[in-house]
Design a protein around this motif. Sequence first.
Motif, mmCIF file in Angstrom:
data_model
loop_
_atom_site.group_PDB
_atom_site.id
_atom_site.type_symbol
_atom_site.label_atom_id
_atom_site.label_comp_id
_atom_site.label_asym_id
_atom_site.label_seq_id
_atom_site.Cartn_x
_atom_site.Cartn_y
_atom_site.Cartn_z
ATOM 1 N N ALA A 103 -9.734 70.400 52.438
ATOM 2 C CA ALA A 103 -10.926 71.051 51.885
ATOM 3 C C ALA A 103 -10.775 72.565 51.857
ATOM 4 N N ALA A 104 -10.006 73.115 52.809
ATOM 5 C CA ALA A 104 -9.827 74.566 52.876
ATOM 6 C C ALA A 104 -8.779 75.078 51.896
ATOM 7 N N THR A 105 -7.966 74.187 51.335
ATOM 8 C CA THR A 105 -6.871 74.631 50.460
ATOM 9 C C THR A 105 -6.930 74.058 49.055
ATOM 10 N N ALA A 106 -7.448 72.850 48.902
ATOM 11 C CA ALA A 106 -7.479 72.204 47.587
ATOM 12 C C ALA A 106 -8.794 72.512 46.872
ATOM 13 N N THR A 162 -17.731 64.311 57.412
ATOM 14 C CA THR A 162 -18.546 65.224 56.597
ATOM 15 C C THR A 162 -18.515 66.646 57.149
ATOM 16 N N VAL A 163 -18.631 66.786 58.480
ATOM 17 C CA VAL A 163 -18.589 68.119 59.084
ATOM 18 C C VAL A 163 -17.232 68.779 58.832
ATOM 19 N N ALA A 164 -16.155 68.017 58.953
ATOM 20 C CA ALA A 164 -14.826 68.562 58.702
ATOM 21 C C ALA A 164 -14.698 69.046 57.258
ATOM 22 N N TRP A 165 -15.219 68.247 56.318
ATOM 23 C CA TRP A 165 -15.143 68.636 54.911
ATOM 24 C C TRP A 165 -15.983 69.880 54.625
ATOM 25 N N VAL A 166 -17.186 69.941 55.191
ATOM 26 C CA VAL A 166 -18.054 71.098 54.960
ATOM 27 C C VAL A 166 -17.417 72.368 55.521
ATOM 28 N N LEU A 167 -16.883 72.293 56.744
ATOM 29 C CA LEU A 167 -16.249 73.468 57.338
ATOM 30 C C LEU A 167 -15.065 73.940 56.503
ATOM 31 N N GLY A 168 -14.243 73.006 56.059
ATOM 32 C CA GLY A 168 -13.105 73.386 55.224
ATOM 33 C C GLY A 168 -13.538 73.989 53.904
ATOM 34 N N TRP A 173 -14.319 78.728 50.385
ATOM 35 C CA TRP A 173 -15.221 79.582 49.619
ATOM 36 C C TRP A 173 -15.137 81.032 50.088
ATOM 37 N N LYS A 174 -15.119 81.235 51.412
ATOM 38 C CA LYS A 174 -15.013 82.595 51.936
ATOM 39 C C LYS A 174 -13.675 83.226 51.552
ATOM 40 N N ARG A 175 -12.602 82.435 51.603
ATOM 41 C CA ARG A 175 -11.292 82.958 51.238
ATOM 42 C C ARG A 175 -11.257 83.343 49.757
ATOM 43 N N ASP A 176 -11.832 82.490 48.888
ATOM 44 C CA ASP A 176 -11.844 82.791 47.462
ATOM 45 C C ASP A 176 -12.715 84.010 47.166
ATOM 46 N N THR A 177 -13.852 84.106 47.876
ATOM 47 C CA THR A 177 -14.731 85.258 47.678
ATOM 48 C C THR A 177 -14.032 86.550 48.082
ATOM 49 N N THR A 178 -13.329 86.501 49.207
ATOM 50 C CA THR A 178 -12.595 87.679 49.660
ATOM 51 C C THR A 178 -11.503 88.055 48.672
#
Length: 406
Positions: A103-106, A162-168, A173-178
């Motif tokens: 979720a954090a990369t894809a 679900t929590v793992a997916w939301v956190l990722g 989102w924060k990485r893309d925004t930055t």
Amino acid sequence: MEWAGWRRGGRDLTDAVVAVVVALLIRYAIVDPPGPSSPWSAWSAWPVAAVLSFPIAVRRRRPRVMLAVACAAGTGVTMAGAVAAGAIWLTFVPTALVLYLVAATASIVWSAAGLAVCLSAAVTAILVYYVQVFPGLALAATPSEMPAAWPIEIGAIGVLLTVAWVLGTVVRWKRDTTARLVRHLADAAVTDERRRIARELHDIIGHSMSLIAVKATVANHVADARPQEVRAALAVIEETSRSTLTEIHRVLGLLRSDGDPQQDAVPAPGMADLPGLAAHARSAGVEVELTVREEAALPAAVAVSVYRIVQQALTNVVTHVGPARCAVTVDVDGREAVIEVVDDGPRHGRPPRAGHGGHGGHGGHGLIGMRERTKMYGGTFDAGPRSEGGFRVSARLPYAPDGTAA
């Protein structure tokens, strides 16, 4: 490059440690579960825990593949009954950890599809376990053992995934925004640099071409009658052209990459070059009275701005007024630079040259450039006709000791 490799190695080591810890927890839960024990032999807990935790150790190398492996392993061992009733959620902890990375990369579409597949597989595996495996297990040995229930198992795994997916997803989102912010700042910096270079070229070329045009006009009118003046005019044109080419070479050098071969750097103009500006204007027929009061040395960046403002103001006098008297005053007191350029207007009441609106008007590029240079330092700029005749340009540039705006 070495730092990136060291950081990647550190992350791989962390994942390996986490995989070992999760494997120990899973093995402990299989051997001593809160509910009925697994029908499998006790020694099988070690390979089952190793297979379930392996995707955590290599998740950064193939996140999507490891998500499929982790989900398939959790689903398979659950259906086969190799897990502990009441602690099946531990079987899907590796899946949750890999899902977080996915979720954090894809893309969000891909990670959401992965979440849906993993949830469906987990629910199916638990239902199969409680229908086919659980009824055949021995009852709890003591009353203190917690009774297992499939709704609790499904709920715990659903929350975990679900929590793992939301956190990722939030991390991505924060990485893309930055990244977008960094790109925006980089584009803004490039745009500012282009504007700065455009101002430099405008000031250099505008001043030089005005002087060259004036001297060429003089030479053309007196070519037959006074050849000596023609030679003098051509000498000014030659000198102005050479100095202009040198300055253009310096400015265009800013556009080169660091790897390009460059000739010796040409110093940026500053306070010491103001007399040369006055001399050029005098050669074009403008009587310039230059006064410089410098109580403290100006930082290089501020000195360039002062030079360019004076240069553009004199260019406007040469171009739009012609032969006139002009007073240039530059006052530096260590905290701000104050510039004033005042001319008496055309001689003999001659109006300003047509098409220029008197010094280029307030909308001309020259006045815009001077106003922008002043604004860079948070200063004030004023330009306009005087009631007694002529034109006045005034600029105040407050600055800090390092050459930035005060």
